[in-house]
Design a protein around this motif. Structure first.
Motif, PDB file in Angstrom:
ATOM      1  N   VAL A 169     -44.552 -22.605   9.431  1.00 40.32           N
ATOM      2  CA  VAL A 169     -44.764 -24.025   9.711  1.00 40.32           C
ATOM      3  C   VAL A 169     -45.228 -24.168  11.157  1.00 40.32           C
ATOM      4  O   VAL A 169     -45.290 -23.178  11.903  1.00 40.32           O
ATOM      5  CB  VAL A 169     -43.457 -24.832   9.492  1.00 40.32           C
ATOM      6  CG1 VAL A 169     -43.026 -24.765   8.039  1.00 40.32           C
ATOM      7  CG2 VAL A 169     -42.342 -24.305  10.392  1.00 40.32           C
ATOM      8  N   THR A 172     -43.744 -22.048  14.223  1.00 42.34           N
ATOM      9  CA  THR A 172     -43.088 -20.825  13.751  1.00 42.34           C
ATOM     10  C   THR A 172     -43.332 -19.648  14.690  1.00 42.34           C
ATOM     11  O   THR A 172     -42.416 -18.870  14.965  1.00 42.34           O
ATOM     12  CB  THR A 172     -43.583 -20.455  12.333  1.00 42.34           C
ATOM     13  OG1 THR A 172     -43.315 -21.537  11.454  1.00 42.34           O
ATOM     14  CG2 THR A 172     -42.874 -19.216  11.814  1.00 42.34           C
ATOM     15  N   LYS A 257     -33.685 -24.587  13.294  1.00 42.85           N
ATOM     16  CA  LYS A 257     -33.753 -25.812  12.487  1.00 42.85           C
ATOM     17  C   LYS A 257     -34.340 -26.990  13.264  1.00 42.85           C
ATOM     18  O   LYS A 257     -34.813 -27.956  12.664  1.00 42.85           O
ATOM     19  CB  LYS A 257     -32.369 -26.162  11.947  1.00 42.85           C
ATOM     20  CG  LYS A 257     -31.922 -25.216  10.830  1.00 42.85           C
ATOM     21  CD  LYS A 257     -30.797 -25.769  10.008  1.00 42.85           C
ATOM     22  CE  LYS A 257     -30.424 -24.822   8.871  1.00 42.85           C
ATOM     23  NZ  LYS A 257     -31.544 -24.624   7.926  1.00 42.85           N
ATOM     24  N   ASP A 260     -37.949 -26.871  12.276  1.00 43.33           N
ATOM     25  CA  ASP A 260     -38.099 -27.435  10.924  1.00 43.33           C
ATOM     26  C   ASP A 260     -36.733 -27.387  10.259  1.00 43.33           C
ATOM     27  O   ASP A 260     -36.053 -26.355  10.305  1.00 43.33           O
ATOM     28  CB  ASP A 260     -39.120 -26.626  10.110  1.00 43.33           C
ATOM     29  CG  ASP A 260     -39.395 -27.243   8.755  1.00 43.33           C
ATOM     30  OD1 ASP A 260     -38.551 -27.072   7.848  1.00 43.33           O
ATOM     31  OD2 ASP A 260     -40.439 -27.895   8.599  1.00 43.33           O
ATOM     32  N   SER A 261     -36.328 -28.476   9.645  1.00 49.21           N
ATOM     33  CA  SER A 261     -34.966 -28.586   9.113  1.00 49.21           C
ATOM     34  C   SER A 261     -34.630 -27.544   8.047  1.00 49.21           C
ATOM     35  O   SER A 261     -33.457 -27.242   7.814  1.00 49.21           O
ATOM     36  CB  SER A 261     -34.735 -29.989   8.542  1.00 49.21           C
ATOM     37  OG  SER A 261     -35.632 -30.246   7.471  1.00 49.21           O
TER      38      SER A 261
END
Length: 274
Positions: A169, A172, A257, A260-261
């Protein structure tokens, strides 16, 4: 006797990496036969390798590489005896070339049997042992696959790390590098507490109980207090539970997180010299 020219010597040097005088001597001994001269240099390497087999090769270069789509990576360490050789540009170049080859293999044995410019990787290592005069070998060999694999090589090529993440993502690549730096600095024993070997857990509990007994704690209290100390051990020594080195107010898992969760660390590999 064959006429050995400077061009002949240079060609052999470019092919083998051996010194100019060694190349000239090999060509003279081979009466100008190029292939025979290469064989002479290889035999010299075998002889030197046999003589230095028991030497310590704790210096070298640890190199990490990832494939083009960043789903697989490898770390190798090309080991030698002295820091002087480890810092040599041609030695580091060879380490990088070998790491590129290693990307295609899952086992160290298969990698050592792989082709390197017409010889096997192992034959190249033996040849370089003769050329350099030090024990040259592959020390560490680690592979990692994940939806995204990033890496970090510490200054001086002394530590190399691969980190696997659960997805690719935005952010990353930076996250994988940050986590890899964490692994390099903090050397966690496992990804999470489930990954800690039971023998390590048993040892930590026993150490904690011994300390508590020396402090005069009642035997009936030891198990509960030891469990608390064990939880502290997991926090300090498992990657996702460690305080993030760039922001100690959050754990590594929490940092990931924040990118991105749904993002998670799936694994890591670390190779260090010395």
């Amino acid at each position: 006797m064959a006429n050995i020219t400077a061009a002949d010597v240079n060609k052999l040097r470019q092919t083998t990496g051996a010194g100019m005088m060694d190349c000239k001597k090999a060509l003279v001994e081979a009466d100008g036969d190029f292939e025979k001269a290469i064989e002479i240099l290889r035999k010299k390497g075998q002889k030197v390798a046999a003589n230095r087999a028991d030497r310590d090769s704790s210096e070298g270069a640890a190199i990490a590489k990832v494939n083009e789509d960043q789903t697989s990576g490898v770390i190798i360490s090309l080991n030698c005896e002295t820091d002087f050789v480890a810092k040599n540009e041609s030695f580091v170049t060879l380490a990088n070339e070998l790491a590129d080859i290693a990307l295609g293999f899952k086992s160290k044995d298969d990698f050592l049997a792989a082709d390197y410019k017409g010889m096997t990787v192992q034959e190249k290592l033996t040849e370089q042992t003769g050329v350099i005069g030090e024990k040259i070998e592959i020390g560490g060999f680690e592979t990692l696959s994940a939806p995204f694999v990033g890496y970090y090589i510490h200054a001086g090529n002394k530590i190399a790390v691969l980190t696997g993440l659960s997805a690719k993502v935005d952010g990353t690549e930076e996250a994988a590098k940050d986590v890899s730096m964490q692994v390099a600095a903090m050397n966690p024993v496992a990804l999470n507490q489930e990954g800690v070997d039971q023998s390590v857990i048993d040892k930590e509990i026993e150490i904690a109980k011994d300390q508590l007994r020396q402090e005069g704690k009642p035997e009936a209290m030891l198990d509960n207090i030891a469990k608390g100390k064990l939880n502290r051990f997991f926090k300090d020594n498992t990657l996702v539970n460690q305080d993030f080195i760039k922001d100690s107010k959050q754990s590594v898992a929490q940092y990931v997180k924040s990118i991105d969760s749904k993002l998670e660390v799936t694994g890591f590999k670390r190779v260090a010299l010395g």
